[in-house]
Write a protein that holds these residues in place. Structure first.
Motif, PDB file in Angstrom:
ATOM      1  N   UNK A 107       0.838  -1.203   0.000  1.00 17.55           N
ATOM      2  CA  UNK A 107       0.000   0.000   0.000  1.00 17.55           C
ATOM      3  C   UNK A 107       0.871   1.249   0.000  1.00 17.55           C
ATOM      4  N   UNK A 108       1.931   1.242   0.803  1.00 17.67           N
ATOM      5  CA  UNK A 108       2.809   2.419   0.889  1.00 17.67           C
ATOM      6  C   UNK A 108       3.592   2.584  -0.411  1.00 17.67           C
ATOM      7  N   UNK A 109       4.008   1.465  -1.004  1.00 13.85           N
ATOM      8  CA  UNK A 109       4.675   1.537  -2.319  1.00 13.85           C
ATOM      9  C   UNK A 109       3.728   2.157  -3.344  1.00 13.85           C
ATOM     10  N   UNK A 110       2.467   1.729  -3.283  1.00 13.92           N
ATOM     11  CA  UNK A 110       1.473   2.253  -4.228  1.00 13.92           C
ATOM     12  C   UNK A 110       1.231   3.746  -3.968  1.00 13.92           C
ATOM     13  N   UNK A 111       1.289   4.159  -2.690  1.00 13.52           N
ATOM     14  CA  UNK A 111       1.134   5.588  -2.360  1.00 13.52           C
ATOM     15  C   UNK A 111       2.264   6.391  -3.001  1.00 13.52           C
ATOM     16  N   UNK A 112       3.490   5.859  -2.927  1.00 13.12           N
ATOM     17  CA  UNK A 112       4.631   6.568  -3.543  1.00 13.12           C
ATOM     18  C   UNK A 112       4.438   6.648  -5.061  1.00 13.12           C
ATOM     19  N   UNK A 113       3.960   5.573  -5.635  1.00  8.30           N
ATOM     20  CA  UNK A 113       3.722   5.510  -7.092  1.00  8.30           C
ATOM     21  C   UNK A 113       2.664   6.537  -7.518  1.00  8.30           C
ATOM     22  N   UNK A 114       1.524   6.524  -6.824  1.00 12.10           N
ATOM     23  CA  UNK A 114       0.441   7.458  -7.183  1.00 12.10           C
ATOM     24  C   UNK A 114       0.875   8.909  -6.971  1.00 12.10           C
ATOM     25  N   UNK A 115       1.719   9.140  -5.949  1.00 12.53           N
ATOM     26  CA  UNK A 115       2.112  10.506  -5.582  1.00 12.53           C
ATOM     27  C   UNK A 115       3.181  11.069  -6.499  1.00 12.53           C
ATOM     28  N   UNK A 116       3.763  10.222  -7.338  1.00 10.60           N
ATOM     29  CA  UNK A 116       4.733  10.761  -8.296  1.00 10.60           C
ATOM     30  C   UNK A 116       4.240  10.506  -9.720  1.00 10.60           C
ATOM     31  N   UNK A 117       2.992  10.910  -9.964  1.00  6.66           N
ATOM     32  CA  UNK A 117       2.358  10.955 -11.293  1.00  6.66           C
ATOM     33  C   UNK A 117       2.014   9.581 -11.867  1.00  6.66           C
ATOM     34  N   UNK A 118       2.101   8.531 -11.044  1.00 12.53           N
ATOM     35  CA  UNK A 118       1.663   7.193 -11.472  1.00 12.53           C
ATOM     36  C   UNK A 118       2.235   6.792 -12.834  1.00 12.53           C
ATOM     37  N   UNK A 119       3.549   6.841 -12.923  1.00 13.84           N
ATOM     38  CA  UNK A 119       4.205   6.431 -14.178  1.00 13.84           C
ATOM     39  C   UNK A 119       4.458   4.939 -14.159  1.00 13.84           C
ATOM     40  N   UNK A 120       3.869   4.233 -15.098  1.00 16.65           N
ATOM     41  CA  UNK A 120       4.121   2.790 -15.211  1.00 16.65           C
ATOM     42  C   UNK A 120       5.585   2.565 -15.569  1.00 16.65           C
ATOM     43  N   UNK A 121       6.049   1.328 -15.359  1.00 15.46           N
ATOM     44  CA  UNK A 121       7.434   1.020 -15.719  1.00 15.46           C
ATOM     45  C   UNK A 121       7.550   0.875 -17.223  1.00 15.46           C
TER      46      UNK A 121
ATOM     47  N   UNK B 249       9.906   3.092 -20.617  1.00 13.45           N
ATOM     48  CA  UNK B 249      10.762   4.244 -20.926  1.00 13.45           C
ATOM     49  C   UNK B 249       9.934   5.449 -21.399  1.00 13.45           C
ATOM     50  N   UNK B 250       8.826   5.185 -22.043  1.00 12.03           N
ATOM     51  CA  UNK B 250       7.924   6.272 -22.444  1.00 12.03           C
ATOM     52  C   UNK B 250       6.959   6.541 -21.278  1.00 12.03           C
ATOM     53  N   UNK B 251       6.211   7.619 -21.356  1.00 14.38           N
ATOM     54  CA  UNK B 251       5.261   7.937 -20.280  1.00 14.38           C
ATOM     55  C   UNK B 251       3.970   7.177 -20.525  1.00 14.38           C
ATOM     56  N   UNK B 252       3.753   6.158 -19.705  1.00  9.77           N
ATOM     57  CA  UNK B 252       2.539   5.351 -19.830  1.00  9.77           C
ATOM     58  C   UNK B 252       1.824   5.301 -18.493  1.00  9.77           C
ATOM     59  N   UNK B 253       0.494   5.371 -18.531  1.00 12.41           N
ATOM     60  CA  UNK B 253      -0.273   5.493 -17.288  1.00 12.41           C
ATOM     61  C   UNK B 253      -1.487   4.571 -17.297  1.00 12.41           C
ATOM     62  N   UNK B 254      -1.625   3.806 -16.225  1.00 14.14           N
ATOM     63  CA  UNK B 254      -2.851   3.019 -16.053  1.00 14.14           C
ATOM     64  C   UNK B 254      -3.661   3.517 -14.851  1.00 14.14           C
ATOM     65  N   UNK B 255      -3.136   4.532 -14.131  1.00 15.32           N
ATOM     66  CA  UNK B 255      -3.825   5.124 -12.984  1.00 15.32           C
ATOM     67  C   UNK B 255      -3.801   6.650 -13.103  1.00 15.32           C
ATOM     68  N   UNK B 256      -4.760   7.299 -12.446  1.00 14.38           N
ATOM     69  CA  UNK B 256      -4.689   8.756 -12.280  1.00 14.38           C
ATOM     70  C   UNK B 256      -3.585   9.045 -11.259  1.00 14.38           C
TER      71      UNK B 256
END
Ligand code: PLP
Length: 379
Positions: A208-222, A224-231
Protein backbone atom coordinates in the motif's frame (compact mmCIF):
# COMPACT_ATOMS: atom_id res chain seq x y z
CA UNK A 1 3.44 46.13 24.68
CA UNK A 2 5.61 43.03 25.07
CA UNK A 3 7.38 41.28 22.20
CA UNK A 4 5.25 39.02 20.00
CA UNK A 5 4.39 35.57 21.32
CA UNK A 6 3.14 33.21 18.59
CA UNK A 7 0.72 30.34 19.07
CA UNK A 8 3.01 27.60 17.74
CA UNK A 9 6.03 28.77 15.73
CA UNK A 10 8.67 26.57 14.07
CA UNK A 11 11.60 25.58 16.28
CA UNK A 12 14.73 24.39 14.51
CA UNK A 13 17.16 22.10 16.28
CA UNK A 14 20.39 22.91 14.46
CA UNK A 15 21.06 19.86 12.28
CA UNK A 16 18.46 20.83 9.65
CA UNK A 17 20.83 23.13 7.73
CA UNK A 18 23.44 20.39 7.43
CA UNK A 19 20.97 18.03 5.73
CA UNK A 20 19.75 20.80 3.43
CA UNK A 21 23.35 21.78 2.56
CA UNK A 22 24.08 18.14 1.71
CA UNK A 23 21.16 18.25 -0.72
CA UNK A 24 22.65 21.34 -2.38
CA UNK A 25 26.17 19.93 -2.43
CA UNK A 26 25.00 16.76 -4.17
CA UNK A 27 22.40 18.56 -6.35
CA UNK A 28 19.52 16.43 -5.02
CA UNK A 29 17.03 19.27 -5.53
CA UNK A 30 14.06 17.06 -6.43
CA UNK A 31 11.02 15.32 -4.99
CA UNK A 32 13.22 12.29 -4.33
CA UNK A 33 16.70 11.71 -2.95
CA UNK A 34 18.60 10.51 0.13
CA UNK A 35 16.87 12.89 2.57
CA UNK A 36 13.43 11.63 1.50
CA UNK A 37 14.50 8.01 2.10
CA UNK A 38 16.27 8.98 5.33
CA UNK A 39 13.27 10.92 6.64
CA UNK A 40 10.94 8.01 5.85
CA UNK A 41 13.26 5.63 7.70
CA UNK A 42 13.47 7.99 10.69
CA UNK A 43 9.67 8.14 11.00
CA UNK A 44 9.27 4.43 10.46
CA UNK A 45 11.86 3.67 13.18
CA UNK A 46 10.20 6.15 15.51
CA UNK A 47 6.71 4.68 15.11
CA UNK A 48 8.02 1.10 15.27
CA UNK A 49 5.68 -1.87 14.83
CA UNK A 50 6.76 -2.46 11.19
CA UNK A 51 5.23 0.69 9.77
CA UNK A 52 6.20 1.86 6.29
CA UNK A 53 6.17 5.55 5.42
CA UNK A 54 5.69 7.66 2.28
CA UNK A 55 6.79 11.30 2.71
CA UNK A 56 4.39 13.67 0.93
CA UNK A 57 3.97 17.42 0.42
CA UNK A 58 1.33 17.81 3.15
CA UNK A 59 -0.90 16.06 5.61
CA UNK A 60 -3.84 17.02 3.41
CA UNK A 61 -2.25 15.25 0.43
CA UNK A 62 -1.65 12.19 2.63
CA UNK A 63 -5.35 12.16 3.63
CA UNK A 64 -6.34 12.40 -0.04
CA UNK A 65 -4.04 9.53 -1.11
CA UNK A 66 -5.19 7.52 1.92
CA UNK A 67 -8.82 7.74 0.78
CA UNK A 68 -7.82 6.83 -2.79
CA UNK A 69 -5.93 3.77 -1.47
CA UNK A 70 -8.98 2.70 0.55
CA UNK A 71 -10.96 2.76 -2.68
CA UNK A 72 -13.37 5.49 -1.55
CA UNK A 73 -15.57 6.45 -4.50
CA UNK A 74 -17.91 9.34 -5.36
CA UNK A 75 -21.10 9.07 -3.28
CA UNK A 76 -19.52 6.84 -0.59
CA UNK A 77 -19.97 7.91 3.01
CA UNK A 78 -16.99 8.44 5.34
CA UNK A 79 -17.42 8.86 9.10
CA UNK A 80 -15.48 11.94 10.16
CA UNK A 81 -14.86 13.42 13.59
CA UNK A 82 -16.75 16.74 13.62
CA UNK A 83 -14.27 18.44 15.95
CA UNK A 84 -11.29 18.87 13.63
CA UNK A 85 -9.45 21.11 11.22
CA UNK A 86 -11.19 21.46 7.84
CA UNK A 87 -8.44 19.54 5.96
CA UNK A 88 -9.78 16.27 7.42
CA UNK A 89 -13.23 16.75 5.91
CA UNK A 90 -12.00 18.47 2.73
CA UNK A 91 -10.02 15.38 1.74
CA UNK A 92 -13.25 13.35 1.81
CA UNK A 93 -14.76 15.82 -0.64
CA UNK A 94 -11.70 15.56 -2.94
CA UNK A 95 -12.67 11.96 -3.80
CA UNK A 96 -16.34 12.92 -4.21
CA UNK A 97 -17.36 11.11 -1.03
CA UNK A 98 -19.70 12.45 1.66
CA UNK A 99 -18.47 13.24 5.16
CA UNK A 100 -20.88 12.09 7.86
CA UNK A 101 -19.94 13.83 11.09
CA UNK A 102 -19.64 12.13 14.48
CA UNK A 103 -19.76 13.99 17.81
CA UNK A 104 -17.20 14.32 20.57
CA UNK A 105 -16.53 12.39 23.73
CA UNK A 106 -16.07 14.35 26.97
CA UNK A 107 -12.70 12.89 28.03
CA UNK A 108 -10.77 13.54 24.81
CA UNK A 109 -13.00 15.83 22.67
CA UNK A 110 -12.35 13.34 19.87
CA UNK A 111 -14.69 10.89 18.10
CA UNK A 112 -17.05 9.34 20.65
CA UNK A 113 -16.94 5.52 20.17
CA UNK A 114 -20.56 5.11 21.31
CA UNK A 115 -21.81 7.73 18.86
CA UNK A 116 -19.63 6.16 16.18
CA UNK A 117 -21.32 2.80 16.61
CA UNK A 118 -24.81 4.36 16.77
CA UNK A 119 -24.06 6.21 13.53
CA UNK A 120 -22.85 3.07 11.77
CA UNK A 121 -26.07 1.25 12.75
CA UNK A 122 -28.24 4.10 11.52
CA UNK A 123 -26.40 4.47 8.19
CA UNK A 124 -26.50 0.69 7.60
CA UNK A 125 -30.26 0.71 8.30
CA UNK A 126 -30.55 3.41 5.62
CA UNK A 127 -28.70 1.14 3.20
CA UNK A 128 -25.57 3.30 3.25
CA UNK A 129 -22.84 1.39 5.01
CA UNK A 130 -19.94 3.81 5.65
CA UNK A 131 -16.72 3.01 3.81
CA UNK A 132 -14.15 4.42 6.26
CA UNK A 133 -13.74 5.85 9.78
CA UNK A 134 -11.67 9.02 10.14
CA UNK A 135 -10.76 9.80 13.77
CA UNK A 136 -8.42 12.65 14.80
CA UNK A 137 -6.20 13.15 17.87
CA UNK A 138 -6.99 16.78 18.55
CA UNK A 139 -4.23 18.99 19.95
CA UNK A 140 -2.23 15.81 20.64
CA UNK A 141 -4.82 14.07 22.84
CA UNK A 142 -5.29 10.51 21.52
CA UNK A 143 -8.81 9.50 20.46
CA UNK A 144 -10.25 6.36 22.10
CA UNK A 145 -8.55 4.14 19.54
CA UNK A 146 -8.89 0.78 21.27
CA UNK A 147 -12.67 1.18 21.30
CA UNK A 148 -12.73 2.61 17.76
CA UNK A 149 -10.59 -0.25 16.39
CA UNK A 150 -12.94 -2.78 17.97
CA UNK A 151 -15.91 -1.14 16.22
CA UNK A 152 -13.96 -0.95 12.97
CA UNK A 153 -13.34 -4.70 13.15
CA UNK A 154 -16.89 -5.57 14.21
CA UNK A 155 -18.39 -3.76 11.21
CA UNK A 156 -15.45 -4.37 8.87
CA UNK A 157 -14.86 -0.67 8.09
CA UNK A 158 -11.24 0.48 7.72
CA UNK A 159 -9.71 3.34 9.74
CA UNK A 160 -7.90 6.30 8.21
CA UNK A 161 -6.19 7.83 11.25
CA UNK A 162 -5.54 11.59 11.16
CA UNK A 163 -2.49 11.88 13.43
CA UNK A 164 -1.50 15.30 12.02
CA UNK A 165 -1.43 16.91 15.47
CA UNK A 166 -0.23 13.98 17.52
CA UNK A 167 3.25 12.76 16.56
CA UNK A 168 4.69 11.49 19.84
CA UNK A 169 1.33 10.86 21.55
CA UNK A 170 0.42 7.32 22.59
CA UNK A 171 -2.03 5.01 24.37
CA UNK A 172 -0.33 2.48 26.65
CA UNK A 173 2.91 3.12 24.72
CA UNK A 174 1.33 2.42 21.30
CA UNK A 175 2.00 5.54 19.24
CA UNK A 176 -0.50 7.67 17.35
CA UNK A 177 0.19 7.06 13.67
CA UNK A 178 0.22 3.30 14.35
CA UNK A 179 -3.53 2.82 14.94
CA UNK A 180 -5.00 3.17 11.46
CA UNK A 181 -5.16 0.79 8.53
CA UNK A 182 -3.63 3.90 7.02
CA UNK A 183 -2.40 6.85 9.10
CA UNK A 184 -1.48 10.42 8.30
CA UNK A 185 1.09 12.82 9.76
CA UNK A 186 1.63 16.53 9.08
CA UNK A 187 4.80 18.60 9.20
CA UNK A 188 3.19 21.96 8.50
CA UNK A 189 4.94 25.03 9.95
CA UNK A 190 2.83 25.12 13.12
CA UNK A 191 3.00 21.39 14.02
CA UNK A 192 5.19 19.85 16.74
CA UNK A 193 7.97 19.38 14.19
CA UNK A 194 7.98 20.84 10.72
CA UNK A 195 9.51 20.49 7.25
CA UNK A 196 8.13 24.00 6.47
CA UNK A 197 5.34 22.09 4.74
CA UNK A 198 5.01 18.34 4.48
CA UNK A 199 3.21 15.21 5.53
CA UNK A 200 3.41 11.45 5.53
CA UNK A 201 1.27 8.42 4.85
CA UNK A 202 1.90 5.46 7.17
CA UNK A 203 0.82 1.82 6.99
CA UNK A 204 1.96 -1.65 8.00
CA UNK A 205 0.98 -2.81 4.51
CA UNK A 206 4.18 -2.36 2.48
CA UNK A 207 2.45 -2.76 -0.89
CA UNK A 208 0.00 0.00 0.00
CA UNK A 209 2.81 2.42 0.89
CA UNK A 210 4.67 1.54 -2.32
CA UNK A 211 1.47 2.25 -4.23
CA UNK A 212 1.13 5.59 -2.36
CA UNK A 213 4.63 6.57 -3.54
CA UNK A 214 3.72 5.51 -7.09
CA UNK A 215 0.44 7.46 -7.18
CA UNK A 216 2.11 10.51 -5.58
CA UNK A 217 4.73 10.76 -8.30
CA UNK A 218 2.36 10.96 -11.29
CA UNK A 219 1.66 7.19 -11.47
CA UNK A 220 4.21 6.43 -14.18
CA UNK A 221 4.12 2.79 -15.21
CA UNK A 222 7.43 1.02 -15.72
CA UNK A 223 8.18 1.95 -19.30
CA UNK A 224 10.76 4.24 -20.93
CA UNK A 225 7.92 6.27 -22.44
CA UNK A 226 5.26 7.94 -20.28
CA UNK A 227 2.54 5.35 -19.83
CA UNK A 228 -0.27 5.49 -17.29
CA UNK A 229 -2.85 3.02 -16.05
CA UNK A 230 -3.83 5.12 -12.98
CA UNK A 231 -4.69 8.76 -12.28
CA UNK A 232 -1.53 10.20 -10.73
CA UNK A 233 -0.78 13.03 -8.31
CA UNK A 234 2.25 15.25 -7.77
CA UNK A 235 2.46 14.87 -4.00
CA UNK A 236 6.02 13.69 -3.19
CA UNK A 237 8.01 15.65 -0.59
CA UNK A 238 11.07 17.52 -1.87
CA UNK A 239 14.52 16.37 -0.82
CA UNK A 240 15.17 19.87 0.62
CA UNK A 241 12.12 19.78 2.92
CA UNK A 242 12.94 16.20 3.91
CA UNK A 243 16.36 17.47 5.00
CA UNK A 244 14.65 19.83 7.43
CA UNK A 245 12.54 16.88 8.60
CA UNK A 246 15.59 14.73 9.33
CA UNK A 247 17.03 17.47 11.53
CA UNK A 248 13.68 17.88 13.28
CA UNK A 249 13.36 14.14 14.01
CA UNK A 250 16.59 14.42 16.03
CA UNK A 251 14.88 16.82 18.46
CA UNK A 252 11.34 15.41 18.49
CA UNK A 253 11.59 13.95 22.01
CA UNK A 254 12.85 17.29 23.32
CA UNK A 255 9.99 19.12 21.60
CA UNK A 256 7.43 16.82 23.24
CA UNK A 257 9.01 17.44 26.66
CA UNK A 258 8.92 21.20 26.09
CA UNK A 259 5.27 21.21 25.00
CA UNK A 260 4.30 19.06 27.98
CA UNK A 261 6.22 21.44 30.22
CA UNK A 262 4.07 24.32 28.89
CA UNK A 263 0.89 22.43 29.80
CA UNK A 264 2.15 21.70 33.33
CA UNK A 265 3.26 25.30 33.80
CA UNK A 266 -0.14 26.67 32.73
CA UNK A 267 -2.00 24.17 34.85
CA UNK A 268 0.06 24.87 37.95
CA UNK A 269 -0.36 28.63 37.58
CA UNK A 270 -3.95 28.90 36.38
CA UNK A 271 -5.92 26.02 37.83
CA UNK A 272 -6.69 27.89 41.03
CA UNK A 273 -8.72 30.43 39.01
CA UNK A 274 -12.30 29.27 39.49
CA UNK A 275 -13.80 28.39 36.07
CA UNK A 276 -10.62 27.61 34.09
CA UNK A 277 -10.57 23.93 33.19
CA UNK A 278 -7.81 21.73 31.77
CA UNK A 279 -8.13 18.47 29.83
CA UNK A 280 -6.21 15.80 31.72
CA UNK A 281 -5.01 12.57 30.14
CA UNK A 282 -7.21 9.50 30.71
CA UNK A 283 -5.37 6.57 32.31
CA UNK A 284 -2.64 5.22 30.00
CA UNK A 285 -3.01 8.12 27.55
CA UNK A 286 0.01 10.27 26.71
CA UNK A 287 -0.48 13.56 24.83
CA UNK A 288 2.33 15.41 23.07
CA UNK A 289 0.44 18.56 24.20
CA UNK A 290 0.91 20.09 20.76
CA UNK A 291 -1.37 22.89 21.94
CA UNK A 292 -2.45 23.54 25.52
CA UNK A 293 -6.20 24.13 25.54
CA UNK A 294 -8.41 25.49 28.32
CA UNK A 295 -12.16 25.75 28.78
CA UNK A 296 -13.46 28.96 30.30
CA UNK A 297 -16.69 28.81 32.27
CA UNK A 298 -17.54 32.51 32.04
CA UNK A 299 -20.21 32.29 34.76
CA UNK A 300 -17.44 31.48 37.22
CA UNK A 301 -14.51 33.43 35.76
CA UNK A 302 -16.45 36.59 34.92
CA UNK A 303 -14.78 36.68 31.49
CA UNK A 304 -15.33 34.70 28.29
CA UNK A 305 -12.82 33.02 26.02
CA UNK A 306 -13.24 35.91 23.58
CA UNK A 307 -12.54 38.46 26.35
CA UNK A 308 -9.31 36.61 27.11
CA UNK A 309 -8.34 36.23 23.46
CA UNK A 310 -8.72 39.99 22.89
CA UNK A 311 -6.79 40.76 26.08
CA UNK A 312 -3.95 38.55 24.78
CA UNK A 313 -4.11 40.27 21.39
CA UNK A 314 -3.74 43.71 23.01
CA UNK A 315 -0.49 42.50 24.56
CA UNK A 316 0.85 40.99 21.31
CA UNK A 317 0.11 37.41 22.35
CA UNK A 318 -1.46 35.04 19.82
CA UNK A 319 -4.14 32.61 21.04
CA UNK A 320 -6.90 30.86 19.08
CA UNK A 321 -10.39 29.46 19.62
CA UNK A 322 -10.63 25.69 19.22
CA UNK A 323 -11.51 24.28 15.78
CA UNK A 324 -15.05 25.15 14.81
CA UNK A 325 -16.85 21.79 14.42
CA UNK A 326 -17.36 20.70 10.81
CA UNK A 327 -21.14 20.22 11.13
CA UNK A 328 -21.38 23.95 12.00
CA UNK A 329 -19.31 25.06 8.99
CA UNK A 330 -21.31 26.77 6.23
CA UNK A 331 -19.75 24.48 3.61
CA UNK A 332 -20.70 21.24 5.45
CA UNK A 333 -23.88 22.20 7.30
CA UNK A 334 -26.16 20.11 5.07
CA UNK A 335 -24.24 16.92 5.91
CA UNK A 336 -25.54 14.41 8.45
CA UNK A 337 -24.28 14.85 12.02
CA UNK A 338 -24.68 12.41 14.90
CA UNK A 339 -23.75 13.76 18.30
CA UNK A 340 -24.76 16.08 21.11
CA UNK A 341 -23.87 19.72 21.73
CA UNK A 342 -20.53 18.95 23.43
CA UNK A 343 -18.38 19.91 20.44
CA UNK A 344 -20.31 23.17 20.08
CA UNK A 345 -19.81 23.89 23.79
CA UNK A 346 -16.09 23.16 23.59
CA UNK A 347 -15.77 25.40 20.53
CA UNK A 348 -17.61 28.26 22.20
CA UNK A 349 -15.69 28.14 25.47
CA UNK A 350 -12.28 26.76 24.54
CA UNK A 351 -9.05 28.59 23.85
CA UNK A 352 -5.64 27.39 22.62
CA UNK A 353 -2.87 29.05 24.61
CA UNK A 354 0.55 29.85 23.13
CA UNK A 355 2.27 26.48 23.04
CA UNK A 356 5.56 26.81 21.15
CA UNK A 357 8.42 24.61 22.27
CA UNK A 358 10.64 27.70 22.36
CA UNK A 359 8.61 29.59 25.00
CA UNK A 360 10.68 30.72 27.99
CA UNK A 361 9.55 30.70 31.64
CA UNK A 362 9.42 34.47 31.31
CA UNK A 363 7.00 34.19 28.36
CA UNK A 364 4.84 31.67 30.23
CA UNK A 365 4.74 33.89 33.32
CA UNK A 366 3.78 36.92 31.23
CA UNK A 367 0.88 34.93 29.74
CA UNK A 368 -0.27 33.57 33.13
CA UNK A 369 -0.05 36.97 34.82
CA UNK A 370 -2.23 38.47 32.12
CA UNK A 371 -4.91 35.82 32.77
CA UNK A 372 -4.69 36.40 36.53
CA UNK A 373 -5.00 40.17 36.07
CA UNK A 374 -8.08 39.76 33.86
CA UNK A 375 -9.52 37.42 36.48
CA UNK A 376 -9.07 40.01 39.25
CA UNK A 377 -10.50 42.80 37.07
CA UNK A 378 -13.54 40.66 36.23
CA UNK A 379 -14.50 39.88 39.83
C1 PLP B 1 -2.63 20.28 10.08
C2 PLP B 1 -3.71 19.31 9.98
C3 PLP B 1 -4.00 18.65 8.78
C4 PLP B 1 -3.40 19.03 7.46
O1 PLP B 1 -2.02 18.94 7.40
P1 PLP B 1 -1.24 19.87 6.36
O2 PLP B 1 0.14 19.30 6.41
O3 PLP B 1 -1.31 21.27 6.88
O4 PLP B 1 -1.89 19.71 5.03
C5 PLP B 1 -4.98 17.68 8.77
N1 PLP B 1 -5.65 17.37 9.89
C6 PLP B 1 -5.41 17.99 11.05
C7 PLP B 1 -6.21 17.58 12.25
C8 PLP B 1 -4.46 18.99 11.14
O5 PLP B 1 -4.27 19.63 12.30
Amino acid sequence: MGSKIWLSPPHMGGAEERYVKEAFDTNWIAPLGPNVNGFENDISTYLGNNNYVAALISGTAALHIGLVLLGIKPGDEVLCQTMTFSATANAISYVGAIPVFVGSDAETWNMDPQKLEDTIKIRIALGKKPKAILPVHLYGMPAKMNEIIEISQRYDIPILEDAAESLGSSINKRKCGDFGDISVLSFNGNKIITTSGGGALVSKNEELVKHARFLSSQARDEAPHYQHTHIGYNYRLSNLCAGVGRGQMEVLEKRIEQRRYNYDFYKKNLQEIDGILFLDEPNGYFSNRWLTTILIDSKRTGFSREDLRLEFEKDNIESRPLWKPMHLQPIFKSHPFYGCDLSEFVFENGLCLPSGSNLTDEDLLRICNLVKLLSIKSK
